[in-house]
Write a protein that holds these residues in place. Structure first.
Motif, mmCIF file in Angstrom:
data_model
loop_
_atom_site.group_PDB
_atom_site.id
_atom_site.type_symbol
_atom_site.label_atom_id
_atom_site.label_comp_id
_atom_site.label_asym_id
_atom_site.label_seq_id
_atom_site.Cartn_x
_atom_site.Cartn_y
_atom_site.Cartn_z
ATOM 1 N N GLY A 84 54.349 44.422 40.042
ATOM 2 C CA GLY A 84 54.935 43.648 41.122
ATOM 3 C C GLY A 84 54.353 42.254 41.189
ATOM 4 O O GLY A 84 53.479 41.869 40.408
ATOM 5 N N ALA A 85 54.865 41.466 42.145
ATOM 6 C CA ALA A 85 54.400 40.093 42.302
ATOM 7 C C ALA A 85 52.896 40.066 42.504
ATOM 8 O O ALA A 85 52.337 40.867 43.256
ATOM 9 N N GLY A 86 52.220 39.162 41.803
ATOM 10 C CA GLY A 86 50.775 39.050 41.916
ATOM 11 C C GLY A 86 50.013 40.023 41.047
ATOM 12 O O GLY A 86 48.797 40.173 41.216
ATOM 13 N N GLN A 87 50.704 40.672 40.090
ATOM 14 C CA GLN A 87 50.011 41.676 39.279
ATOM 15 C C GLN A 87 48.819 41.073 38.525
ATOM 16 O O GLN A 87 47.750 41.678 38.464
ATOM 17 N N SER A 89 46.832 38.415 39.142
ATOM 18 C CA SER A 89 45.646 38.106 39.947
ATOM 19 C C SER A 89 44.988 39.391 40.449
ATOM 20 O O SER A 89 43.754 39.495 40.461
ATOM 21 N N ARG A 90 45.784 40.376 40.838
ATOM 22 C CA ARG A 90 45.191 41.660 41.229
ATOM 23 C C ARG A 90 44.454 42.296 40.054
ATOM 24 O O ARG A 90 43.387 42.888 40.209
ATOM 25 N N HIS A 91 45.043 42.150 38.866
ATOM 26 C CA HIS A 91 44.469 42.753 37.663
ATOM 27 C C HIS A 91 43.091 42.174 37.350
ATOM 28 O O HIS A 91 42.119 42.924 37.148
ATOM 29 N N VAL A 92 42.983 40.852 37.323
ATOM 30 C CA VAL A 92 41.686 40.281 36.955
ATOM 31 C C VAL A 92 40.646 40.522 38.045
ATOM 32 O O VAL A 92 39.460 40.752 37.748
ATOM 33 N N VAL A 93 41.067 40.505 39.313
ATOM 34 C CA VAL A 93 40.116 40.794 40.388
ATOM 35 C C VAL A 93 39.631 42.240 40.301
ATOM 36 O O VAL A 93 38.446 42.524 40.527
ATOM 37 N N ASP A 94 40.528 43.167 39.958
ATOM 38 C CA ASP A 94 40.099 44.545 39.701
ATOM 39 C C ASP A 94 38.955 44.558 38.683
ATOM 40 O O ASP A 94 37.953 45.258 38.845
ATOM 41 N N GLY A 95 39.131 43.806 37.609
ATOM 42 C CA GLY A 95 38.124 43.780 36.550
ATOM 43 C C GLY A 95 36.812 43.191 37.002
ATOM 44 O O GLY A 95 35.736 43.735 36.719
ATOM 45 N N TRP A 96 36.884 42.071 37.718
ATOM 46 C CA TRP A 96 35.629 41.432 38.152
ATOM 47 C C TRP A 96 34.896 42.305 39.159
ATOM 48 O O TRP A 96 33.662 42.332 39.160
ATOM 49 N N PHE A 97 35.626 43.051 39.974
ATOM 50 C CA PHE A 97 34.935 43.935 40.909
ATOM 51 C C PHE A 97 34.289 45.135 40.210
ATOM 52 O O PHE A 97 33.386 45.759 40.775
#
Length: 278
Positions: A84-87, A89-97
């Protein structure tokens, strides 16, 4: 030890694992394979009973100039993130967390450019040692979007964050330490030894206790809302991608080196900094 394409690993001291981003010809631009290898190497060290602390650094002239805009980052993503929209940015933030959530501390050793996604990678680490002349910034705010991982207000406060977000200007390493983004700044010639000295000192604490020391700081940040705010920021980043200015700028990108360089120069020329600095 596992063989990697884009990183090098070594153990420079007892109980210390060092991971070196090794795409110097690309200024350690973060493509999906490099991100995958960083996370795999960190997670392997986190599981290794002989390792107490990890160091991330970059080979060549800089830590990382950001995400690899010449790559199709929609393909070959190293882990699943809901679509979905924003996938992205959500994806890379998942990784950094996932770095934030590791049991063992991670030190970022930053020199040269630490831009855009590179600054997000450093942010995810627990301790950030920087060269005094490093350049740390998020220039995509000028023509593309705010950051994927919107850490700025949490680390440098509202006023400094506003200055950085409204200009895309970089902090020097010295400024980054003074403002709270970095832990300490050192002359470039002293950076590696200072990083190793801290790693050696922190490795003296038993890992079963050290992971709780680390977690106590993160839990305090989370209670204040840091994790929720950074995740909410991914939706703002997705909204920015729908603006006329961002669409026009990104439509000019072609996935080859000369086109990417031309577009980055176009973005920064009126500011006279980064690659366009005379």
């Amino acid at each position: 030890m596992t063989s990697f394409a884009h990183i090098l690993t070594d153990d420079p001291l007892p109980h210390v694992r060092r991971i070196t981003l090794n795409r110097p010809e690309k200024r350690n631009a973060l493509n999906n394979l490099l991100r995958k290898e960083i996370l795999e190497a960190l997670q392997a060290a986190d599981r290794d009973p002989e390792i107490s602390i990890m160091i991330l650094r970059g080979a060549g002239p800089c830590f990382s100039a950001g995400y690899d805009l010449s790559a199709d980052n929609k393909q070959g993503q190293p882990y699943h993130t809901a679509g979905g929209a924003g996938q992205w940015s959500r994806h890379v933030v998942d990784g950094w967390f996932t770095i934030w959530d590791l049991a063992k501390p991670v030190i970022a050793q930053v020199h040269g450019y630490c831009l855009a996604g590179g600054s997000e990678l450093a942010t995810a680490c627990d301790v950030v040692f920087v060269a005094e002349d490093a350049q740390i910034g998020y220039p995509p705010v000028r023509l593309m979007s705010p950051p994927d991982m919107q850490f700025h207000p949490w680390l440098v406060g509202m006023r400094r964050a506003m200055e950085l977000m409204l200009t895309g200007d970089a902090m020097s390493g010295r400024e980054a330490a003074e403002w709270g983004y970095a832990t300490r700044a050192f002359p470039l010639a002293e950076l590696e030894q200072a990083t190793l000295a801290f790693a050696e000192r922190a490795a003296k604490i038993p890992t079963d206790l050290q992971q709780l020391n680390k977690r106590s700081v993160h839990r305090a940040m989370e209670i204040m809302g840091a994790r929720a705010a950074m995740r909410a920021g991914t939706e703002i980043q997705a909204l920015a991608f729908t603006t006329e200015s961002s669409l026009a700028y990104r439509n000019n990108f072609k996935r080859d080196g000369s086109s990417v360089r031309d577009q980055l120069d176009k973005r920064d020329a009126t500011f006279g900094d980064y690659r366009t600095k005379k």
